[in-house]
Design an enzyme around this catalytic site. Structure first.
Site, PDB file in Angstrom:
ATOM      1  N   GLU A 184     -29.255 -85.436 -53.755  1.00  0.00           N
ATOM      2  CA  GLU A 184     -30.360 -85.661 -54.735  1.00  0.00           C
ATOM      3  C   GLU A 184     -31.607 -86.303 -54.378  1.00  0.00           C
ATOM      4  O   GLU A 184     -32.293 -86.817 -55.361  1.00  0.00           O
ATOM      5  CB  GLU A 184     -29.788 -85.712 -56.117  1.00  0.00           C
ATOM      6  CG  GLU A 184     -28.516 -85.046 -56.650  1.00  0.00           C
ATOM      7  CD  GLU A 184     -28.214 -85.251 -58.215  1.00  0.00           C
ATOM      8  OE1 GLU A 184     -27.557 -84.448 -58.649  1.00  0.00           O
ATOM      9  OE2 GLU A 184     -28.151 -86.511 -58.370  1.00  0.00           O
ATOM     10  N   GLU A 204     -23.477 -78.551 -57.538  1.00  0.00           N
ATOM     11  CA  GLU A 204     -23.102 -79.333 -58.581  1.00  0.00           C
ATOM     12  C   GLU A 204     -23.435 -78.516 -60.012  1.00  0.00           C
ATOM     13  O   GLU A 204     -24.443 -77.644 -60.101  1.00  0.00           O
ATOM     14  CB  GLU A 204     -23.679 -80.651 -58.907  1.00  0.00           C
ATOM     15  CG  GLU A 204     -22.921 -81.666 -57.764  1.00  0.00           C
ATOM     16  CD  GLU A 204     -23.598 -82.798 -57.819  1.00  0.00           C
ATOM     17  OE1 GLU A 204     -23.947 -83.360 -59.012  1.00  0.00           O
ATOM     18  OE2 GLU A 204     -23.643 -83.736 -56.928  1.00  0.00           O
TER      19      GLU A 204
END
Length: 749
Positions: free
Chosen positions: A382, A463
């Site tokens: 991320e 995710e």
């Protein structure tokens, strides 16, 4: 093969470290590795308690077996910054908490006794990945994986990389590249022989090559016949056995591999040329109380839970390389792996980036022979775009291993695609309103919106859910239903889009975390299991997609209580199952067939069965305030009864059940999980019982964690391990205020 001796016993451990301590014999606790520096409570603790230095010491006595040998100390994992001393002199260091490192003792070790001191600094050093920003997990200090003493001739085999060729043809081949370790040598002449061994132990091919100094040796096996592929349902493993003879030195080496192809394409993921939809979960390597410090049995059990209980075919090792025991077992049971380098959103300075690039090399060189690994994650989870940095990580990964693709897990749309696969954390379901798009409830974004590209690319969702809808095992039923529904909606969306290779949910189980995250108690309740690996209802959303040939699933998303929901009753009712048909029968004589919800979940292999809220169904249950019926759910396969589940209207605390994953412990599998479940009279968990249990042990085992623990959601768990060097029968006794004492017996061999 170099003699590899277990070096985990009889370490002395103490808090703190000063350089002058390295040459002194310290007093402290005697511990066995793997070891966590601080045993943390289940919740509400201060994670700063382990963010400081600790000292481990061990004596090593000279042996005649060491004479004229290379002696190396190998650590599989030390968190987070390790410095190693021999008799007070610093001889090695390692800044990565997730990969192994070797310490050469040969020249400094002489006859007599030597003192090995390891300083483990648990400080979150901003110069070392993943540190420097906030991270949503804990990095428990300690020598938390095994240590080994390796004794070898002066010339030995250091590493082997195996690549299969023409794998799907009738005559595949193997190329093995072999690196040697020869610290004192300037010239080598010798011979290297290799044998390929089939899964049934037969030698199917041999090859020999000369060994020359400073050159990588290559063994090539061609035109192999009757080769079986490594696949999800039949993960056949071959072995390469090597024998080295060079300048008076002898060595042997064995490693395992599989024949398989794996490719992410714009049309989906192909395993051995066959399209496979990837369905999986993210896994942290943490456990209650012990942090990272659990051994082989616990690592292997997590792999089994993912494959056999949850029905996953892939796991992401979020957010770092994980235990070799875990990866070895993924190879054995046929569980695919996305493995990535350490990090969480933050990118540090140039020295930090250099260390991260080294992490790429360490990860790949450790794990490149695992057939289960199908994708290297070479981007910090991320993190924002940094093209120069990620050009380096991708280039290195491709140089080291041209057989696997790269991915880079991102959360921002229209991110630079430097990897082979666009891997994206998609939290659109339940996210805040997007000012750019006025959209209805959306499980997954359209790929073009995510990538910003006009052309399709290999695409994997890495995710979803997680922090968007954290759910505790004891939460109200309506929240549990919504939790299940969100996971089902995303699974359905992934199955329904051929351009999506698959989806990997956040996450397998709840985990401890920093103060900045979770529910304020240092727990993130993001899992489809608890920290003790107990199934939440959302876990059955995954399990129910398995083929019933593997396991028959029938799980109502309900505790069957009239007054649990806001409006009372149990309708609408969802049942997760891979049966063909389900019928529910009430004790008042009413009976219904429940039908699959193919309207809302058309793409799932096994959509949930749903009984909607209706006057007829309500009337069948009975009027509020009158009798509430028992119910039995019956699942059918091919017209035959396959499974029955009964729920009673008046559940009573009837039984405390103990279940151990292993009933026999040995030196390789010396720990086991024990689950304690409070059950009613038909064997269902009592969802809201909150008694404490007290644990007593008798025999050669010891408890990991406290002797008194609370039940949550009808149960709890704990781990026990065999005491070092002890054998015999061991009893585990559990007492509560509500149930008779329960006891199980283990055998320690």
């Amino acid at each position: 093969m170099p003699m590899k001796l277990n070096f985990c016993e009889d370490w002395t451990f103490t808090a703190g470290f000063e350089p002058e301590m390295a040459g002194q014999h310290l007093d402290g606790d005697t511990v066995r590795l793997p070891h966590t520096a601080i045993e943390l409570p289940f919740d509400y603790f201060d994670e700063r308690s382990y963010q400081k230095p600790f000292t481990y010491q061990k004596k090593l006595q000279w042996s005649d077996a060491f004479k004229n040998k290379e002696i190396n100390l190998v650590f599989d994992g030390v968190m987070a910054n390790a410095s190693v001393y021999l008799n007070g002199t610093h001889i090695a260091g390692h800044k990565d908490g997730y990969t192994p490192f070797e310490v050469r003792l040969t020249e400094a070790f002489r006859e007599g006794e030597c003192l090995i001191t390891v300083c483990v600094d648990g400080t979150e050093n901003p110069e070392i990945p993943p540190f420097g920003g906030r991270i949503d997990y804990l990095t428990y200090a300690g020598i938390y994986r095994e240590a080994w003493l390796q004794i070898a001739d002066s010339i030995s085999i250091k590493n082997v990389k195996i690549e299969t060729r023409n794998t799907l043809s009738d005559a595949p081949g193997v190329e093995a590249r072999i690196w040697l370790s020869n610290p004192p040598q300037t010239a080598i002449r010798g011979q290297l022989q290799g044998e390929l061994v089939s899964p049934d132990g037969k030698i199917i091919a041999t090859c020999t090559t000369d060994v020359i100094t400073d050159q990588v040796s290559v063994l090539t096996f061609e035109n192999l016949e009757n080769i079986s592929l490594w696949d999800l349902d039949k993960p056949d493993l071959y072995a390469l056995r090597l024998a080295l003879r060079a300048d008076g030195s002898k060595d042997s080496f064995e490693t395992f591999f599989g024949f398989r192809t794996a490719e992410f394409t714009p049309e989906g993921f192909l395993l051995n040329g066959r399209k496979v939809k990837l369905i999986g979960l993210n896994r942290h390597q943490s456990f209650p109380y012990s942090g990272y410090a659990q051994g082989r049995a616990s690592q292997e059990r997590d792999a089994e839970l993912l494959k056999e209980e949850l029905g996953c075919n892939i796991v992401r090792t979020s957010h770092y390389p994980q235990s070799p025991w875990f990866l070895d077992h993924c190879d054995r049971i046929g569980l695919l792996v996305l493995e990535e380098i350490p990090g969480w959103q933050h990118i540090g300075g140039e020295a930090w980036k250099d260390e991260s690039v080294r992490n790429v090399q360490r990860m790949i060189e450790r794990d490149w022979n695992h057939p289960s690994i199908v994708l290297w994650g070479v981007r910090i989870n991320e993190s924002p775009d940094d093209d120069a940095f990620y050009q380096r990580t991708n280039t290195l990964a491709r140089e080291l291993d041209g057989t696997r693709q790269t991915g880079g897990i991102r959360k921002d749309t229209e991110s630079s695609l430097l990897e082979d696969v666009y891997t994206f954390n998609d939290f659109v379901l339940g996210s805040f309103e997007d000012s750019r798009v006025n959209r209805p409830r959306t499980p997954l974004r359209d790929q073009k919106e995510t990538t910003g590209l006009s052309n399709p690319v290999p695409y994997l969702v890495t995710e979803y859910n997680g922090h968007m809808y954290p759910t505790k095992i004891f939460d109200q039923e309506q929240r549990q239903i919504e939790h299940v529904t969100r996971h089902l909606e995303i699974l359905n969306a992934a199955y329904g889009d051929d351009a999506v290779s698959g989806c990997i949910g956040w996450c397998m189980f709840d985990y401890n975390t920093h103060q900045d995250f979770g529910s304020g108690d240092r727990v993130c309740y993001h899992g489809v299991m608890t920290m003790f690996r107990e199934m939440k209802l959302a876990g059955h959303a995954y399990a129910s997609q398995m083929s019933p040939d593997r396991k028959v699933i029938l799980e109502p998303v309900s505790i069957w209580a009239r007054g649990e929901r806001n409006i009372g009753g149990t309708l609408p009712l969802m049942v997760l199952s891979n049966c063909d048909e389900i019928r529910m029968t009430y004790s008042n004589g009413n009976s219904f067939e429940i039908f699959r919800d193919r309207k809302n979940f058309p793409h799932l292999p096994h959509p949930p069965f749903c009984l909607p809220l209706s006057t007829e169904a309500e009337d069948a249950l009975g009027v509020w305030g009158h009798d509430w019926p028992d119910v039995e759910f019956i699942g059918y396969l091919n017209g035959e009864v396959a499974v029955r589940r009964k729920f009673v209207a008046n559940p009573l605390a009837t039984e405390l059940r103990l279940e151990a994953d292993l009933v026999t412990l040995n030196p390789d599998h010396y720990e086991t999980r024990v689950l304690a479940k409070a059950l009613d009279q038909v064997g269902n968990p009592l969802a809201f019982i909150n008694d404490s249990i007290s644990i007593e042990l008798d025999g050669p085992i010891e408890l990991i964690g406290p002797t008194t623990v609370a039940m949550r959601g009808g149960g709890t768990g704990f781990w026990v391990r065999a005491q070092s060097g002890q054998k015999g029968r061991a009893n585990i006794s559990v007492k509560t205020s509500r149930f008779p004492e329960r006891r199980i017996t283990l055998q320690v061999e």
